[in-house]
Motif scaffolding. Structure first.
Motif, PDB file in Angstrom:
ATOM      1  N   THR A  25       2.976   3.807 117.703  1.00  0.00           N
ATOM      2  CA  THR A  25       3.031   4.356 116.360  1.00  0.00           C
ATOM      3  C   THR A  25       3.213   5.865 116.364  1.00  0.00           C
ATOM      4  N   ALA A  64       0.773  -3.610 106.616  1.00  0.00           N
ATOM      5  CA  ALA A  64      -0.050  -4.044 107.746  1.00  0.00           C
ATOM      6  C   ALA A  64      -0.290  -5.544 107.726  1.00  0.00           C
ATOM      7  N   SER A 116       3.004  -7.445 108.239  1.00  0.00           N
ATOM      8  CA  SER A 116       3.492  -7.261 109.611  1.00  0.00           C
ATOM      9  C   SER A 116       2.621  -7.949 110.644  1.00  0.00           C
ATOM     10  N   SER A 117       1.419  -8.357 110.267  1.00  0.00           N
ATOM     11  CA  SER A 117       0.562  -9.073 111.217  1.00  0.00           C
ATOM     12  C   SER A 117       1.012 -10.517 111.406  1.00  0.00           C
ATOM     13  N   ASN A 174       7.803  -7.034 111.945  1.00  0.00           N
ATOM     14  CA  ASN A 174       7.861  -5.855 111.090  1.00  0.00           C
ATOM     15  C   ASN A 174       9.266  -5.301 110.903  1.00  0.00           C
ATOM     16  N   GLY A 233       1.531   1.426 108.560  1.00  0.00           N
ATOM     17  CA  GLY A 233       1.160   0.053 108.218  1.00  0.00           C
ATOM     18  C   GLY A 233       1.894  -0.975 109.058  1.00  0.00           C
ATOM     19  N   LEU A 293       0.740  -0.514 112.964  1.00  0.00           N
ATOM     20  CA  LEU A 293      -0.652  -0.903 113.209  1.00  0.00           C
ATOM     21  C   LEU A 293      -0.892  -2.363 112.842  1.00  0.00           C
ATOM     22  N   GLY A 294      -0.139  -2.878 111.883  1.00  0.00           N
ATOM     23  CA  GLY A 294      -0.297  -4.272 111.475  1.00  0.00           C
ATOM     24  C   GLY A 294       0.002  -5.258 112.583  1.00  0.00           C
ATOM     25  N   MET A 332      -7.668  -4.392 113.165  1.00  0.00           N
ATOM     26  CA  MET A 332      -6.462  -3.911 112.505  1.00  0.00           C
ATOM     27  C   MET A 332      -6.805  -3.346 111.120  1.00  0.00           C
ATOM     28  N   VAL A 383      -6.307   0.483 109.785  1.00  0.00           N
ATOM     29  CA  VAL A 383      -5.543   0.751 108.563  1.00  0.00           C
ATOM     30  C   VAL A 383      -6.398   1.536 107.560  1.00  0.00           C
TER      31      VAL A 383
END
Length: 424
Positions: free
Chosen positions: A149, A325, A328-329, A333, A364, A367-368, A406, A410
């Motif tokens: 990131t 986030a 994207s988890s 992403n 987001g 890190l997601g 996560m 965030v």
């Protein structure tokens, strides 16, 4: 939503549920889901292929081959023993060193490349110390996504955002890197309380490792020298590929081809070490997500988000950070960011200051990836390495640790962005 959109969402949800259940191999689930979408005419074959990110697949394939060759030199065994000596055989100190190394490498290399290099080292040292490698793998997954990131080239969403918004490498260092350092420190503290206090090894195991000579792990000195030179070239290539006008996959594939050519290794043997299940899973997943893109589902979700937040920039920033986030988890992403870019550009054209929104999307989306085992490419790669070596990481087991962590990262990123971009 029309029938095709509902059908595409249903297929996606069923695929995710089956992956979580682990009753069927995820590669089969992904390919099966893609086949169902094609059979139902939700998209054509050409459309499905267009949604496969061949740059990502190329990076994966190229670096898997590259690492398979490097591994034969004994480099990973040498680094594992050397690290153990520096850490005086203490598993927690070794974990800290691997986390920092993973984060730094991920900032300047592709995440997948980093975990492909760190994974074999982790397995070697954990076997020698007779400790469970799963906690190491889990924190390395997070360190890779967090470290990636920090820079423009660390994660594909950042490359896309930098290109669209006109941000430079230095911009990402100034805005993203400071909070990345804080987040990484917090994650290490959490892992100390989760696993670090229990990482103890008998003195005899520690002494046995400390008595080992790192140089004895080297199996082919010529190949080792070649590997070191090639690794430097790969790092430079990944850092400069944008300026050179070539894709990162070209760097990876070229590195694999060159090292196989000059090292004279057994090519069929090297190909056996490629994680074909990982490549298959990602191809299927790209097509399944592509089904939702083709039916307008992702566009609808993004537009609904903007309608909900209105013209309040800070509120939009926080909502976008959290939504990026969470989505994207479970989704890749890359298509999400690709969908958000034209929306943010349109908002900018309408006179809205979207600077905070670019950074919210960056933090987001990157890190997601730590939220679930399929949130990022490196997660899947490490889980496959772990499973192949008899230490499987279950979807649910990872999510119990990864998703709350996560959300914590965030939250920290949200506070940071609010402080940085709050009007004076």
């Amino acid at each position: 939503m029309d029938f095709n959109a509902i059908f595409a969402v249903a297929v996606f949800l069923i695929v995710i549920a089956l992956v979580m259940s682990e009753k069927v191999h995820r590669s089969l689930v992904a390919i099966g889901g893609a086949a169902v979408l094609l059979l139902a005419h939700v998209m054509t074959l050409d459309q499905a292929v267009a949604h496969v990110d061949f740059n990502t697949i190329g990076v994966l394939f190229g670096m898997m081959l590259f690492v398979a060759v490097v591994k034969q030199s004994g480099m990973f065994g040498y680094l594992a023993i050397k690290t153990a000596h520096i850490a005086k055989g203490d598993p927690w100190h070794i974990m800290i060193m691997y986390v920092l190394l993973t984060a730094v490498l991920s900032a300047f290399l592709d995440n997948v490349t980093t975990v492909l290099l760190i994974g074999p080292m982790t397995l070697t040292i954990c076997k020698l110390l007779k400790v469970n490698p799963i906690p190491f793998f889990m924190v390395e997954i997070m360190a890779s996504n967090i470290g990636g990131t920090a820079t423009l080239i660390g994660d594909p969403p950042n490359i896309m955002i930098g290109s669209a918004a006109g941000y430079t490498f230095l911009d990402f260092i100034i805005v993203d890197a400071p909070i990345v350092c804080v987040i990484l420190a917090v994650v290490l503290v959490v892992f100390y309380f989760l696993y670090g206090r229990g990482l103890h090894v008998p003195d005899e195991d520690r002494n046995r490792v400390l008595e080992l000579d790192p140089k004895e792990q080297i199996e082919d000195m010529r190949l080792l020298k070649i590997s070191v030179v090639m690794l430097v070239c790969v790092v430079i290539g990944f850092m400069c590929h944008g300026a050179l006008g070539i894709e990162s996959s070209v760097v990876a594939l070229t590195a694999a081809a060159v090292i196989m050519l000059i090292s004279r290794v057994d090519v069929p043997q090297a190909l056996l070490h490629v994680e074909w299940t990982t490549l298959t899973f990602f191809c299927g997943l790209f097509i399944i997500v592509g089904g939702m893109v083709e039916t307008g589902t992702i566009d609808m979700l993004a537009n609904a988000l903007m309608d909900f937040t209105g013209d309040d920039v800070l509120f939009t920033m926080i909502i976008l950070l959290v939504a990026s986030a969470v989505i994207s988890s479970v989704l890749d992403n890359i298509p999400f960011v690709a969908t958000m870019i034209p929306i943010l550009l349109a908002m900018e054209g309408a006179g809205m200051d979207v600077t905070p929104l670019w950074w919210a999307t960056s933090l987001g989306a990157c890190l997601g990836g730590n939220g679930t085992l399929i949130g990022a490419s490196c997660n899947v790669v490490i889980s496959d390495i772990a499973a192949k070596n008899g230490n499987p990481i279950s979807f649910v087991k990872y999510m119990k640790v990864g998703f709350p962590l996560m959300l914590l990262t965030v939250l920290i990123a949200g506070i940071y962005l609010y402080i940085v971009f709050q009007p004076v």
